[in-house]
Write a protein that holds these residues in place. Sequence first.
Motif, PDB file in Angstrom:
ATOM      1  N   TYR A  89       0.812  -1.223   0.000  1.00  0.00           N
ATOM      2  CA  TYR A  89       0.000   0.000   0.000  1.00  0.00           C
ATOM      3  C   TYR A  89       0.842   1.268   0.000  1.00  0.00           C
ATOM      4  O   TYR A  89       0.593   2.177  -0.798  1.00  0.00           O
ATOM      5  CB  TYR A  89      -0.946  -0.022   1.210  1.00  0.00           C
ATOM      6  CG  TYR A  89      -1.642   1.286   1.485  1.00  0.00           C
ATOM      7  CD1 TYR A  89      -2.766   1.669   0.754  1.00  0.00           C
ATOM      8  CD2 TYR A  89      -1.178   2.147   2.482  1.00  0.00           C
ATOM      9  CE1 TYR A  89      -3.406   2.869   1.011  1.00  0.00           C
ATOM     10  CE2 TYR A  89      -1.810   3.343   2.741  1.00  0.00           C
ATOM     11  CZ  TYR A  89      -2.920   3.711   2.005  1.00  0.00           C
ATOM     12  OH  TYR A  89      -3.549   4.904   2.250  1.00  0.00           O
ATOM     13  N   GLU A  90       1.823   1.371   0.887  1.00  0.00           N
ATOM     14  CA  GLU A  90       2.602   2.609   0.993  1.00  0.00           C
ATOM     15  C   GLU A  90       3.387   2.880  -0.287  1.00  0.00           C
ATOM     16  O   GLU A  90       3.531   4.033  -0.702  1.00  0.00           O
ATOM     17  CB  GLU A  90       3.548   2.535   2.195  1.00  0.00           C
ATOM     18  CG  GLU A  90       2.849   2.532   3.545  1.00  0.00           C
ATOM     19  CD  GLU A  90       2.088   3.826   3.829  1.00  0.00           C
ATOM     20  OE1 GLU A  90       2.425   4.855   3.209  1.00  0.00           O
ATOM     21  OE2 GLU A  90       1.161   3.799   4.672  1.00  0.00           O
ATOM     22  N   LYS A  93       0.877   4.107  -2.854  1.00  0.00           N
ATOM     23  CA  LYS A  93       0.461   5.475  -2.501  1.00  0.00           C
ATOM     24  C   LYS A  93       1.491   6.489  -2.991  1.00  0.00           C
ATOM     25  O   LYS A  93       1.136   7.536  -3.555  1.00  0.00           O
ATOM     26  CB  LYS A  93       0.273   5.577  -0.993  1.00  0.00           C
ATOM     27  CG  LYS A  93      -0.282   6.901  -0.515  1.00  0.00           C
ATOM     28  CD  LYS A  93      -0.478   6.879   0.994  1.00  0.00           C
ATOM     29  CE  LYS A  93      -1.009   8.203   1.511  1.00  0.00           C
ATOM     30  NZ  LYS A  93      -1.150   8.196   2.992  1.00  0.00           N
ATOM     31  N   ASN A  96       1.284   6.761  -6.744  1.00  0.00           N
ATOM     32  CA  ASN A  96       0.081   7.492  -7.143  1.00  0.00           C
ATOM     33  C   ASN A  96       0.209   8.987  -6.906  1.00  0.00           C
ATOM     34  O   ASN A  96      -0.229   9.811  -7.718  1.00  0.00           O
ATOM     35  CB  ASN A  96      -1.123   6.933  -6.384  1.00  0.00           C
ATOM     36  CG  ASN A  96      -2.432   7.569  -6.799  1.00  0.00           C
ATOM     37  OD1 ASN A  96      -2.869   8.545  -6.202  1.00  0.00           O
ATOM     38  ND2 ASN A  96      -3.064   7.014  -7.812  1.00  0.00           N
ATOM     39  N   ASP A  97       0.850   9.352  -5.794  1.00  0.00           N
ATOM     40  CA  ASP A  97       0.911  10.755  -5.394  1.00  0.00           C
ATOM     41  C   ASP A  97       2.047  11.530  -6.061  1.00  0.00           C
ATOM     42  O   ASP A  97       1.907  12.707  -6.377  1.00  0.00           O
ATOM     43  CB  ASP A  97       1.078  10.861  -3.878  1.00  0.00           C
ATOM     44  CG  ASP A  97      -0.173  10.458  -3.123  1.00  0.00           C
ATOM     45  OD1 ASP A  97      -1.232  10.319  -3.769  1.00  0.00           O
ATOM     46  OD2 ASP A  97      -0.083  10.277  -1.892  1.00  0.00           O
ATOM     47  N   ALA A 363     -12.341   0.491   2.406  1.00  0.00           N
ATOM     48  CA  ALA A 363     -10.906   0.755   2.583  1.00  0.00           C
ATOM     49  C   ALA A 363     -10.392   0.058   3.842  1.00  0.00           C
ATOM     50  O   ALA A 363      -9.302  -0.544   3.837  1.00  0.00           O
ATOM     51  CB  ALA A 363     -10.656   2.259   2.652  1.00  0.00           C
ATOM     52  N   ARG A 367      -7.683  -3.067   4.093  1.00  0.00           N
ATOM     53  CA  ARG A 367      -6.528  -2.950   4.995  1.00  0.00           C
ATOM     54  C   ARG A 367      -6.379  -4.215   5.829  1.00  0.00           C
ATOM     55  O   ARG A 367      -5.279  -4.766   5.976  1.00  0.00           O
ATOM     56  CB  ARG A 367      -6.717  -1.740   5.907  1.00  0.00           C
ATOM     57  CG  ARG A 367      -5.625  -1.544   6.942  1.00  0.00           C
ATOM     58  CD  ARG A 367      -6.108  -0.678   8.097  1.00  0.00           C
ATOM     59  NE  ARG A 367      -7.194  -1.320   8.841  1.00  0.00           N
ATOM     60  CZ  ARG A 367      -7.853  -0.730   9.835  1.00  0.00           C
ATOM     61  NH1 ARG A 367      -7.572   0.517  10.175  1.00  0.00           N
ATOM     62  NH2 ARG A 367      -8.820  -1.376  10.474  1.00  0.00           N
ATOM     63  N   ARG A 400      -7.624  -0.663  -1.903  1.00  0.00           N
ATOM     64  CA  ARG A 400      -7.740   0.179  -0.708  1.00  0.00           C
ATOM     65  C   ARG A 400      -7.488   1.642  -1.063  1.00  0.00           C
ATOM     66  O   ARG A 400      -8.251   2.535  -0.658  1.00  0.00           O
ATOM     67  CB  ARG A 400      -6.740  -0.279   0.351  1.00  0.00           C
ATOM     68  CG  ARG A 400      -6.692   0.630   1.571  1.00  0.00           C
ATOM     69  CD  ARG A 400      -5.582   0.232   2.524  1.00  0.00           C
ATOM     70  NE  ARG A 400      -5.391   1.250   3.561  1.00  0.00           N
ATOM     71  CZ  ARG A 400      -4.412   1.225   4.466  1.00  0.00           C
ATOM     72  NH1 ARG A 400      -3.525   0.235   4.457  1.00  0.00           N
ATOM     73  NH2 ARG A 400      -4.313   2.188   5.368  1.00  0.00           N
ATOM     74  N   LEU A 401      -6.450   1.885  -1.832  1.00  0.00           N
ATOM     75  CA  LEU A 401      -6.148   3.252  -2.253  1.00  0.00           C
ATOM     76  C   LEU A 401      -7.280   3.814  -3.100  1.00  0.00           C
ATOM     77  O   LEU A 401      -7.658   4.985  -2.959  1.00  0.00           O
ATOM     78  CB  LEU A 401      -4.834   3.260  -3.035  1.00  0.00           C
ATOM     79  CG  LEU A 401      -4.211   4.623  -3.338  1.00  0.00           C
ATOM     80  CD1 LEU A 401      -3.855   5.350  -2.050  1.00  0.00           C
ATOM     81  CD2 LEU A 401      -2.979   4.455  -4.214  1.00  0.00           C
ATOM     82  N   GLU A 404     -10.084   4.855  -0.817  1.00  0.00           N
ATOM     83  CA  GLU A 404      -9.715   6.056  -0.069  1.00  0.00           C
ATOM     84  C   GLU A 404      -9.768   7.304  -0.940  1.00  0.00           C
ATOM     85  O   GLU A 404     -10.159   8.383  -0.458  1.00  0.00           O
ATOM     86  CB  GLU A 404      -8.304   5.889   0.493  1.00  0.00           C
ATOM     87  CG  GLU A 404      -8.204   4.906   1.644  1.00  0.00           C
ATOM     88  CD  GLU A 404      -6.793   4.731   2.165  1.00  0.00           C
ATOM     89  OE1 GLU A 404      -6.618   4.138   3.238  1.00  0.00           O
ATOM     90  OE2 GLU A 404      -5.842   5.195   1.480  1.00  0.00           O
ATOM     91  N   ARG A 405      -9.418   7.174  -2.219  1.00  0.00           N
ATOM     92  CA  ARG A 405      -9.332   8.332  -3.117  1.00  0.00           C
ATOM     93  C   ARG A 405     -10.631   8.564  -3.901  1.00  0.00           C
ATOM     94  O   ARG A 405     -10.672   9.373  -4.817  1.00  0.00           O
ATOM     95  CB  ARG A 405      -8.166   8.146  -4.078  1.00  0.00           C
ATOM     96  CG  ARG A 405      -6.822   7.982  -3.388  1.00  0.00           C
ATOM     97  CD  ARG A 405      -6.420   9.256  -2.639  1.00  0.00           C
ATOM     98  NE  ARG A 405      -5.235   9.075  -1.806  1.00  0.00           N
ATOM     99  CZ  ARG A 405      -3.996   9.146  -2.233  1.00  0.00           C
ATOM    100  NH1 ARG A 405      -3.745   9.372  -3.510  1.00  0.00           N
ATOM    101  NH2 ARG A 405      -2.990   8.992  -1.398  1.00  0.00           N
TER     102      ARG A 405
END
Length: 435
Positions: A89-90, A93, A96-97, A363, A367, A400-401, A404-405
């Motif tokens: 996930y991290e 993220k 993506n960011d 989400a 997780r 999950r991302l 969340e988004r």
Amino acid sequence: MSKERVTTSSIRGRLSLAQILEILVGGRLPLRFTAYDGSATGPDDALGFDLVTPRGTTYLATAPGELGLVRAYVSGDLQPHGVHPGDPYELLKTLNDDVTVTRPPARVLINIVRAIGINHLLPIAPPPQEVLPRWRRTAKGLRHSRTRDAEAIQHHYDVSNTFYQWVLGPSMTYTCACYPHADATLEEAQANKYRLVFDKLRLKAGDRLLDVGCGWGSMVRYAARRGVKTTGITLSTEQAAWAQKAIAEEGLTGLAEVRHGDYREIRETQFDAVSSIGLTEHIGIAHYPAYFQFLRSKLRTGGLLLNHCITRPDNRSAPAASGFIDRYVFPDGEMTGSGRIITEAQDAGLEVLHEENLRPHYALTLRNWCANLVEHWDEAVAEVGLGTARVWGLYMAGSRLGFERNVVQLHQVLAVKVDERGGGVDLPLRPWWQP
């Protein structure tokens, strides 16, 4: 390294793989990247990837973008570092960011091709976890025909019941949970979800429930424990076998039944309620009219339907899933907005009473599924293989991302079957369930 400096390097000599990546991301890379040619870029202490084989370069070069990355990752040619493959996930993220890939000028692109080598531009077989592209699946039948739907369901759900037990936990529930509070466990949240569905449908002992796309029969058994005679149906042979065994072990055989087959094969009618939890994503938007008409035909007048499914955040986006989801996770899956779901239910003659969005809950669910996969990683790899385990870690962390988004949502729609005069319904004036 700036884009200008890399461009100068490309003129003077052969580019390294790290330099190529720097060009493609405009010189700014918040991740650490190392390659088998000895090159590296990005902060030393950052999360990142290691490109460990030339085959990985071929995957990346022949399918630029998401699909190439997935092929290299699933095959083990692109290794993550700083995260567990059961929950990247991290890393996703950060990608993506902070990472944007751009097309370099033609002159630089020529140097990139020269550095990579023509041999890496010749396509090779993808990992065995990848299904055929949509246009080649027609050999299995038209999209969402019964034969092709069965193939798609088996690809996703007949992985291994043991594997699913490790990921999903004791509830064996592969749909969004509903968390009564932020610190609730996954099992508490899944039990609360079934309580919510049960209460929304106003079920009581002696009622009859049809659960279409019933999975491992968790809703079927939840209702049967409370005296509701419940019929479930699933296209997955492994799900049906697991559910039938669980029903027998709980002593629920007289009240609960799970069949292996297509939901359209159900002949019985006059059910007090119908639940559809996570099926709508699989049936295809063109089939929505027939789907909701069919579910309506199974209900008695005054009977309730609850449809629980993943949706788009709008009603305009294309229904088809991304390349990764379609080729590795949910072949032929389609999603649309909750507005389209409500419209089709209404056009089928159902009166929509209520809808709600459980997006944050999914989400949290994902997780917890990732945490389960990490905890049982070695067993999962031994059961289904490293490639398949990587697919699931990537899919769940990425999903999950997405929740969340607000890339995707989860909506429950509650509807009732009324008679030709809008009557035949005996319901309270206000919602009768607890959130």
